[in-house]
Design an enzyme around this catalytic site. Sequence first.
Site, PDB file in Angstrom:
ATOM      1  N   VAL A 198       0.801  -1.065   0.019  1.00 45.73           N
ATOM      2  CA  VAL A 198       0.043  -0.019   0.037  1.00 45.73           C
ATOM      3  C   VAL A 198       0.805   1.352   0.131  1.00 45.73           C
ATOM      4  O   VAL A 198       0.509   2.391  -0.067  1.00 45.73           O
ATOM      5  CB  VAL A 198      -1.012  -0.034   1.198  1.00 45.73           C
ATOM      6  CG1 VAL A 198      -2.118  -1.110   1.408  1.00 45.73           C
ATOM      7  CG2 VAL A 198      -0.354  -0.045   2.550  1.00 45.73           C
ATOM      8  N   ASP A 199       2.141   0.993   0.124  1.00 45.49           N
ATOM      9  CA  ASP A 199       3.222   2.152  -0.234  1.00 45.49           C
ATOM     10  C   ASP A 199       3.921   2.178  -1.486  1.00 45.49           C
ATOM     11  O   ASP A 199       3.314   1.509  -2.343  1.00 45.49           O
ATOM     12  CB  ASP A 199       4.099   2.223   1.053  1.00 45.49           C
ATOM     13  CG  ASP A 199       4.922   1.000   1.081  1.00 45.49           C
ATOM     14  OD1 ASP A 199       4.737   0.077   0.192  1.00 45.49           O
ATOM     15  OD2 ASP A 199       5.639   0.561   2.023  1.00 45.49           O
ATOM     16  N   ASP A 200       4.824   2.923  -1.496  1.00 44.88           N
ATOM     17  CA  ASP A 200       5.519   3.261  -2.891  1.00 44.88           C
ATOM     18  C   ASP A 200       6.411   2.317  -2.989  1.00 44.88           C
ATOM     19  O   ASP A 200       7.595   2.609  -3.688  1.00 44.88           O
ATOM     20  CB  ASP A 200       5.914   4.752  -3.003  1.00 44.88           C
ATOM     21  CG  ASP A 200       4.951   5.515  -3.143  1.00 44.88           C
ATOM     22  OD1 ASP A 200       3.750   5.221  -3.620  1.00 44.88           O
ATOM     23  OD2 ASP A 200       4.805   6.873  -2.399  1.00 44.88           O
TER      24      ASP A 200
END
Length: 699
Positions: free
Chosen positions: A566-568
Site C-alpha cells: 500500500v506504499d510506494d
Amino acid sequence: LAASSGFLNKGSLTFPSVKINVRRVRVGSARQGHKVIAASAPETWMAPDDFKSAALVSSREQYQEMYDRSINDPGGFWGDIAEEFFWETKWDPENVVKSNFNMDDGKVEATWFAGGKTNIAYNCLDRHVENGKGDDIAFYWEGNAIGEDSTLTFSQLKDEVCKTANYLKSVGVKKGDRVIIYMPMLNELPIAMLACARLGAIHSVVFGGFSAEALAQRISGSLSDVVLTCSAVMRGTKSIGLKDIVDKAIAITSAEGFTPSTVVVYDNTRAMAKEDLPMVEGRDVWWNEVMSSMSTDCEVEWVDAEDPLFMLYTSGSTGMPKGVVHTTGGYMVYAATTFKYVFDYKDGDVYWCTADCGWITGHSYLAYGPLLNGASQVVFEGVPTYPDAGRCWAIVDKYKVSQFYTAPTAIRALQRSGDAIVKQYDRSSLRILGSVGEPINPEAWRWYHEVVGDGRCPIVDTWWQTETAGHMITPLPGGWALKPGSASLPFFGVEPAIVDEKGNELEGEAEGLLCIKSPWPSMMRTLYQDHARYETAYFSAVKGYYFSGDGARRDADGYYWITGRVDDVINVSGHRIGTAEVESALVTHPKCAEAAVVGVDHPVKGQGIYAYVTLMEGVDYDEDLRKELKVSVRSVIGAFAAPDTIHWAPGLPKTRSGKIMRRILRKIASNEIDQLGDTSTLAEPAIVDTLIDLKGNVK
Ligand code: WTA
C-alpha cells in the site's frame, strides 16, 4: 535531486497518506475442467488423508492448540523449542521475550533469549557432525550449465567454513565487524555467511545483480573492511564480471574516503580466465590460494542471543535502502521452526529453494533454516530457463527433490512454456510446493498445483518480509484446506491485525492495513545505525503495531489474503524496489528534470516499472535517450530495476502543495482512464489530458 523528483515531500510514511490499494489478488471462480474439491466458491483444496496423517501438523485443531499456547505463553512455547539447540549459556527463563512496540513508552525494542549465548554456525554444522550426521549431504550444488555439479557433506561444509573463518580472522575480522559478501550462488556464498557467523562478524550479503554504485553504498554504509567476491559468474550464456564491479565500487568508496583493506576473490574459471583479471597488489587475494593453507579447526565465538547476526538492505517507500539488522538467538529459533513446520521437514527429504542468498529468502530458507534442521538441499547457481524451461524439473528429477520453493514470477514464466516440458520429467518425489515474494495469482497457483505437482502437493504460499526474517502467514501443508491466492493463517507466535485508515483494529471479516501486534522471535531489531528511522518507518503509522506496508483481507474462515503493497514499493519479479530509488536514479541523467515511477500489472513479473519522465527545458525525447535513461537506472541500482516503460511527461499531476498524485499516474499507466477520480485538487488539471494524449508514444 530529491526536491526535483518530489519524493521527499512525502516525508516518512504517515497514516493519512496510506491508501489501501486492492488490486492484485482476486478469488477466482473455478475454471472449466479444473478439479475443484469444494463445490462452492471460493474453491479450496485439502491434502489427502495419508499426507495429513504423516504431517507434523495434521489438523487445524492441532494447529490451534499450538498456536494458542504460542500466543498465551510465548516464553514457554519458544523456550521449549530453543532447548533443542546448543546454548553455551542458557537465557533467563523469566525473560524469554521483552518488548515495547509503543514509542510513547520509550524506545521500540524487542529482545528474545537475552543473556543466552550460542552460535548459529555451530548449530548448523558442528551439532550435526557431533550427532553422527557428518556424512550426510548438506549441499547438492548444481551449476549453471548441465553436468556441473558437486556435493558437500555436513563435515566437509564445516571444514570449509572453519577454513574461511580462520582466514577472515587472519586479516583481522572479529566479533561485531561487518563483512560484505558479493558472490553468485556457489557453495562459497553460504560458506562465507557461516564463516562470519562462526566469528560473530556481521555479514552483509549484496545480491550479485546490484550495480557498482549500489554496492558502494552498502560497503561504505557498513564500513566493511573485507569484501568477499568472485571473478565472474555465468548467467545462462553470459559471463558477468563481479570482481570488476567490486573494483568500480571501491573506486567510488575510496573517493569518499573509505577503502576496504582486503578483497578475497574466488577464481571461477568457468566464467573467466584467471589471467584476465587484474588484481590490486596488497588488497586482492585469491580465495582458492589463501584458504588452502588454513586449518579446518576454528574455535567458535559464543555470542549473545541479541548480538547481530547479519544486516541486509531492503527498499522502503522513501529514501535510500534500509539496513535491516537481525540478531542471533530469536532468528535461529524462528528460521529453524518455520522451515520445519512449513515444509513439513522429515529426515531423508531433499529440499530446494531457488532463491539467491542475496535476498532474505536465501538467508532464512537456504543458508540457515535447512542447515539448522540438518536437511539436504540443492544449491542452484543458474536460472530456471537455461538451457531451457525444463531445467527446474530436470533438477527435481535428478535429486528427487521433495520440497520445491520458488517465486510466482518463475512459476508464471515457466507456465508460458507449456505443460509438455514439465511432464518430460519425473516429479513424483515432490511432496510440497512453496511460493514466496509476491502475491501468487490463482491461475499460476492452479498451474503449479495441477501441472507441476500433479494435483498431489499442497502449496505453501508464504507471506513474510526481509524485516520479519521468517514466514509470518502461511499454510502448514497438512493442517487445513488451501485457497488459491491466500497465505491462509498466521504461523505460531504471530498475531496479525487488520487496521483501518484511522488506526483502529478491525475484527472478523475485514480489509485494511496488515500489521503485527506482538513481537516474534525473528523480528528485525533495528536499522543499521538508525534506530529512529526504524521507529518511524515501521512503528509510527499505526500506534503500538508493526506496520508491514502491505494490505490484506481476512475472510470468514480467518484466512488472510495479501493484496499487495500500500506504499510506494514495487514488487518486480519478487524483488522489492522503492519508486523513490528508481526516480532518483533517473534524475542522475543530465537531461532528466523530474521522474515519477509507478508499478503496473505485468503478466510474468507481477509488476513492471512504469516511469514518467520530464526532460530539461529544450531537450527533445528520442529513442536513444530512452535507452540512456534505462542505463542510468542499471548503473545506479542494477538491471533488475530498469523501467519497462518510459512515458514522456511535459509535467506531472501535482497537488497545490507539490505532491505528485501517483494514484492518477497509476490509472493512466494501467489504461484505466475512466477511473481517474477527482482531479480538481491538482495545481494544473490539464496535465492529465496531456499525459493521456502522449500514451501513444509510450514504450
Ligand atoms: C511481498 C520476501 C503476497 C509483500 C520474503 C512483502 C508477498 C514483500 C508474499 C516483502 C506472499 C512476500 N504473498 N505478497 N506470499 N511474500 N510478499 O522483503 O509485499 O523481499 O511486503 O521479502 O513481498 O519482500 P521481501
